[in-house]
Scaffold this active site. Sequence first.
Site, mmCIF file in Angstrom:
data_model
loop_
_atom_site.group_PDB
_atom_site.id
_atom_site.type_symbol
_atom_site.label_atom_id
_atom_site.label_comp_id
_atom_site.label_asym_id
_atom_site.label_seq_id
_atom_site.Cartn_x
_atom_site.Cartn_y
_atom_site.Cartn_z
ATOM 1 C CE1 TYR A 132 1.008 -0.339 4.442
ATOM 2 C CE2 TYR A 132 -0.052 1.804 4.428
ATOM 3 C CZ TYR A 132 0.750 0.871 5.056
ATOM 4 O OH TYR A 132 1.298 1.160 6.284
ATOM 5 C CE LYS A 181 3.025 3.396 3.253
ATOM 6 N NZ LYS A 181 3.098 3.423 4.698
ATOM 7 C CD GLU A 220 9.988 1.905 10.696
ATOM 8 O OE1 GLU A 220 9.762 2.880 9.984
ATOM 9 O OE2 GLU A 220 9.919 0.727 10.287
ATOM 10 C CG LEU A 239 8.066 2.581 4.965
ATOM 11 C CD1 LEU A 239 7.689 1.291 4.245
ATOM 12 C CD2 LEU A 239 6.831 3.410 5.206
HETATM 13 N N1 PDD Z 1 2.608 4.839 7.716
HETATM 14 N N2 PDD Z 1 7.376 3.726 9.170
HETATM 15 C C1 PDD Z 1 6.248 2.993 9.211
HETATM 16 C C2 PDD Z 1 6.285 1.637 9.813
HETATM 17 C C3 PDD Z 1 5.048 3.531 8.680
HETATM 18 O O1 PDD Z 1 3.928 2.786 8.692
HETATM 19 C C4 PDD Z 1 5.043 4.844 8.138
HETATM 20 C C5 PDD Z 1 3.818 5.484 7.557
HETATM 21 C C6 PDD Z 1 6.256 5.567 8.127
HETATM 22 C C7 PDD Z 1 6.360 6.954 7.553
HETATM 23 O O2 PDD Z 1 6.353 6.933 6.135
HETATM 24 P P1 PDD Z 1 5.804 8.172 5.285
HETATM 25 O O3 PDD Z 1 6.527 9.371 5.771
HETATM 26 O O4 PDD Z 1 6.139 7.835 3.890
HETATM 27 O O5 PDD Z 1 4.327 8.272 5.545
HETATM 28 C C8 PDD Z 1 7.395 4.973 8.643
HETATM 29 C C9 PDD Z 1 1.422 5.266 7.033
HETATM 30 C C10 PDD Z 1 1.134 6.723 7.098
HETATM 31 C C11 PDD Z 1 0.254 4.374 7.431
HETATM 32 O O6 PDD Z 1 0.495 3.198 7.616
HETATM 33 O O7 PDD Z 1 -0.881 4.847 7.484
#
Ligand code: PDD
Length: 287
Positions: A36, A145, A177, A201
């Site tokens: 996703y 992701k 993270e 991620l």
């Molecule tokens: N999640 N690390 C993890 C495990 C995450 O699920 C996310 C974001 C990030 C940050 O990535 P980005 O800056 O590209 O949003 C880091 C999304 C927002 C979610 O699962 O809804």
Amino acid sequence: MSSQDLQVYLNGRFVPVDEAKVSVLDRGFLFGDGIYEVIPVYGGQPLRLDEHLRRLDQSLAAIKMKSPLGDKEWSAIFDRLISGTADQQIYLQVTRGAANKRDHSIPAEITPTVFVMCTPIAPIPLDGIKAITVSDIRWDRCNIKAITLLANILLRQEAVDQGAAEAILVRDGQVLEGAASNIMIVSGGKIITPPKGDTILPGITRDLVLDLAKNLGIPTEERHFDIAELKNADEIWVTSSTREILSVIELDGKFISGGIPGKTWKTLQSAYQDYKRALREAPSTRT
Ligand code: PDD
């Protein structure tokens, strides 16, 4: 907007959300076999769209799938779903598709299931959040992701059960993270964040914040740090597409930066809002 009014994209069609139906044999449903993306939208314009689409390609390649659509086709779908200029988030999901039986191995011929929706972004707490540290129980491919988020859900819930908003994941002594965010600390005037690799991620917000810091002349460093360094940091932030930059003001029950967002957070927060404003005001590239 009530959920019935929400139009979504599913496998080539735009339909009301209640009419969007997926087979129970879909491998996303049976195995969590899919990936996703979440893309924030300001003034009708997706933020760092190319970067999100490249990460989508990387996630797909990592699970042995090809992108079912090209960049122009993705953009055309987003344009149909984005409504007005309020802040929104695009959620897109590609699963391997529905096979005719449940079998772990990947079928030779299978059509992916493609789903996209666009919904409002929830307000962001500007006065900071509480977080807890937890042991990372996820797998070794955290750079993908993947929709398979059971470990992240359990870890986030552990935080919520303790009255905190985010769980900060620690593995082999290293801080990695958040359950759904990247982490940054400010220490000795530097912004420090773990390097990209299989254990985090590669966050789009993370990269944007590092770029903004560089433009402001604030030193940044991508390296690992341990829990002792985390607890002694002047500031702790978590970053994500839907929550931007959140200041962690309490960690494991102890105040960080005196229990209020720190001064470097304020500088980056303001630069981030300027970046969003410029995006809102930029001439539309949408058709
Ligand atoms: N999640 N690390 C993890 C495990 C995450 O699920 C996310 C974001 C990030 C940050 O990535 P980005 O800056 O590209 O949003 C880091 C999304 C927002 C979610 O699962 O809804």
